[in-house]
Design an enzyme around this catalytic site. Sequence first.
Site, PDB file in Angstrom:
ATOM      1  N   ASN A  53       0.931  -0.612  -0.071  1.00 33.54           N
ATOM      2  CA  ASN A  53       0.444   0.104   0.065  1.00 33.54           C
ATOM      3  C   ASN A  53       0.343   1.280  -0.440  1.00 33.54           C
ATOM      4  O   ASN A  53       2.449   1.088   0.294  1.00 33.54           O
ATOM      5  CB  ASN A  53      -0.888  -0.141   1.635  1.00 33.54           C
ATOM      6  CG  ASN A  53      -2.188  -1.401   1.138  1.00 33.54           C
ATOM      7  OD1 ASN A  53      -1.835  -1.946   0.280  1.00 33.54           O
ATOM      8  ND2 ASN A  53      -2.432  -1.345   1.979  1.00 33.54           N
ATOM      9  N   ILE A  78      -5.169  -7.043  10.974  1.00 29.20           N
ATOM     10  CA  ILE A  78      -4.425  -6.976  12.532  1.00 29.20           C
ATOM     11  C   ILE A  78      -5.604  -5.891  13.712  1.00 29.20           C
ATOM     12  O   ILE A  78      -5.860  -6.634  14.732  1.00 29.20           O
ATOM     13  CB  ILE A  78      -3.832  -6.119  12.502  1.00 29.20           C
ATOM     14  CG1 ILE A  78      -2.002  -6.773  11.783  1.00 29.20           C
ATOM     15  CG2 ILE A  78      -2.527  -6.333  14.227  1.00 29.20           C
ATOM     16  CD1 ILE A  78      -0.970  -6.782  11.030  1.00 29.20           C
ATOM     17  N   LYS A 109     -16.888   0.672   8.978  1.00 30.70           N
ATOM     18  CA  LYS A 109     -15.766   0.103   9.324  1.00 30.70           C
ATOM     19  C   LYS A 109     -15.176   0.301  10.683  1.00 30.70           C
ATOM     20  O   LYS A 109     -15.124  -0.942  11.303  1.00 30.70           O
ATOM     21  CB  LYS A 109     -14.390   0.648   8.869  1.00 30.70           C
ATOM     22  CG  LYS A 109     -13.787   0.426   8.587  1.00 30.70           C
ATOM     23  CD  LYS A 109     -12.356   0.671   7.558  1.00 30.70           C
ATOM     24  CE  LYS A 109     -12.421   0.189   6.625  1.00 30.70           C
ATOM     25  NZ  LYS A 109     -11.459   0.784   5.352  1.00 30.70           N
ATOM     26  N   LYS A 155     -14.934  -3.542  12.222  1.00 34.52           N
ATOM     27  CA  LYS A 155     -13.826  -4.075  13.572  1.00 34.52           C
ATOM     28  C   LYS A 155     -14.083  -4.571  14.450  1.00 34.52           C
ATOM     29  O   LYS A 155     -12.989  -4.968  14.985  1.00 34.52           O
ATOM     30  CB  LYS A 155     -12.643  -2.778  13.009  1.00 34.52           C
ATOM     31  CG  LYS A 155     -12.509  -3.243  11.008  1.00 34.52           C
ATOM     32  CD  LYS A 155     -11.267  -2.915  10.494  1.00 34.52           C
ATOM     33  CE  LYS A 155     -11.127  -3.106   9.342  1.00 34.52           C
ATOM     34  NZ  LYS A 155      -9.590  -3.413   9.109  1.00 34.52           N
TER      35      LYS A 155
HETATM   36  N1  CTP Z   1      -5.914  -3.359   9.239  1.00 32.71           N
HETATM   37  C1  CTP Z   1      -4.831  -4.425  10.091  1.00 32.71           C
HETATM   38  N2  CTP Z   1      -4.259  -5.108   9.028  1.00 32.71           N
HETATM   39  C2  CTP Z   1      -4.897  -5.488   7.926  1.00 32.71           C
HETATM   40  C3  CTP Z   1      -5.614  -4.706   7.299  1.00 32.71           C
HETATM   41  C4  CTP Z   1      -5.935  -3.028   8.071  1.00 32.71           C
HETATM   42  O1  CTP Z   1      -4.811  -3.779  10.610  1.00 32.71           O
HETATM   43  N3  CTP Z   1      -5.219  -6.371   7.564  1.00 32.71           N
HETATM   44  C5  CTP Z   1      -5.882  -1.617   9.669  1.00 32.71           C
HETATM   45  C6  CTP Z   1      -5.343  -0.628   9.710  1.00 32.71           C
HETATM   46  O2  CTP Z   1      -4.248   0.018  10.105  1.00 32.71           O
HETATM   47  C7  CTP Z   1      -6.280   0.727   9.805  1.00 32.71           C
HETATM   48  C8  CTP Z   1      -7.640  -0.116   9.327  1.00 32.71           C
HETATM   49  O3  CTP Z   1      -7.570  -1.258   9.458  1.00 32.71           O
HETATM   50  O4  CTP Z   1      -5.863   1.422  10.985  1.00 32.71           O
HETATM   51  C9  CTP Z   1      -8.273   0.250   7.729  1.00 32.71           C
HETATM   52  O5  CTP Z   1      -8.007  -0.448   7.459  1.00 32.71           O
HETATM   53  P1  CTP Z   1      -8.753  -0.422   5.783  1.00 32.71           P
HETATM   54  O6  CTP Z   1      -7.383  -0.979   4.284  1.00 32.71           O
HETATM   55  O7  CTP Z   1      -8.756   1.073   5.687  1.00 32.71           O
HETATM   56  O8  CTP Z   1      -9.978  -1.474   6.065  1.00 32.71           O
HETATM   57  P2  CTP Z   1     -10.107  -2.763   4.736  1.00 32.71           P
HETATM   58  O9  CTP Z   1     -10.536  -3.698   6.057  1.00 32.71           O
HETATM   59  O10 CTP Z   1      -8.570  -3.473   4.778  1.00 32.71           O
HETATM   60  O11 CTP Z   1     -11.640  -2.104   4.397  1.00 32.71           O
HETATM   61  P3  CTP Z   1     -11.490  -1.863   2.682  1.00 32.71           P
HETATM   62  O12 CTP Z   1     -12.236  -2.613   2.136  1.00 32.71           O
HETATM   63  O13 CTP Z   1     -11.296  -0.028   2.797  1.00 32.71           O
HETATM   64  O14 CTP Z   1      -9.970  -1.831   2.245  1.00 32.71           O
END
Ligand code: CTP
Length: 397
Positions: A208, A305, A337, A341
């Site tokens: 990313n 995570i 979100k 989460k």
């Molecule tokens: N995050 C994480 N582990 C992952 C992906 C994301 O800990 N595998 C955490 C990021 O550090 C951030 C938050 O989750 O604090 C949001 O991440 P994001 O990529 O925006 O969420 P996604 O679940 O990937 O949603 P999207 O569908 O928007 O990609």
Amino acid sequence: MLHGKTILLIIGGGIAAFKSLDLIRRMRDEGARVVPVLTKTAEEFVTPLSVSALSAEKTYRDLFDLTDEAEMGHIELSRAADLIVVAPATADLIGKMANGLANDLASTLLMATDKRVLIAPSMNVRMWHHPACQRNVATLKSDGVLCVGPDEGNMACGEFGLGRMAEVPDIIAATSAALSDGPLKGKHVLVTSGPTHELIDPVRYIANRSSGAQGTAIASALRDLGAEVTFVTGPADVPPPAGVTVVAVETAREMKEAVEAALPADAAVFAAAVADWRVASQSGSKIKKKDGALPVLEFAENPDILASVSQMEKGRPPLVVGFAAETDQVLEHATAKRLRKGCDWIVANDVSPETGIMGGAENAVTLISEVGAEVWQRMGKTDVARKLALRIADEIA
Ligand code: CTP
């Protein structure tokens, strides 16, 4: 930063002892009085004369020195200090501290004190990774001993890896954080930052976009409020802050492991831009071009995570903060979100290209919590970090 403080500096017997001379000078520049103690082996690396010349103090060396005892007994030495700094903290000193051995002046002082102790470990990479050393360091941390470093790099012995003593500015920052009376003193905060790299083959990866600037600024702001910060970072563009415990990782799965190892924490801030997917079958050798045929990559989902920590049944940090970088419907997506989460707060921001936020110096965020959304005006990433750190302090201090 250290004005009016007395620091008892225990110099252990390692090659990094030479850096402790500079440390004395820098501590005094910051206004501290530095009372030096040398172990026997430290004297092989630096002389009492140079230590005394730089500190303008007597160098204490011997447990059974009658002159020393007449001037200031060892119990008194450790009580007169505001903080004890052990730099370099050798494997031997760490082992003694963890197991309560007291057979020389340094180890006796460390047993006889009720003051905070900060260690700057320094040793060969294999010694650092040895289970005995890791066990001892874990014991010390659970005893409340603070730790700065070690860093990764080339070692005097010709090897490369973790074990180099933290640089002097890092030790100074950790010293002043340990002495600070900030609202987060005594609190442990975990911060993830930077991107993760997911290997396709040994030379290619997917990732990313993330400079790590926002996460780094948050870790610094938390440190400045007195928190003990563990900073788990992917390969970022900006260097990690001084005075925090840095755990460098590459992939999402490594980041998850490092986060779990760093718990318990009083708060956790997930600012990393974790890659959602990794290549399902990573190639062990470089994928070669074959007559214009395009490689087909299959992906597997990485562990989330933030979600896994938010949903922990035991040992969940009391405050879990996530980030949501969105390009459209920012509020709706970020609010959903937070619920999906299970974190307490989400810091949402619009990262569409026209905002210039990605890789830029500013950020415009909205803090979403159970009670609603709070829009913060556009400001520098350092100011966002400071404001967030203060909010965290209000919540957990
Ligand atoms: N995050 C994480 N582990 C992952 C992906 C994301 O800990 N595998 C955490 C990021 O550090 C951030 C938050 O989750 O604090 C949001 O991440 P994001 O990529 O925006 O969420 P996604 O679940 O990937 O949603 P999207 O569908 O928007 O990609």
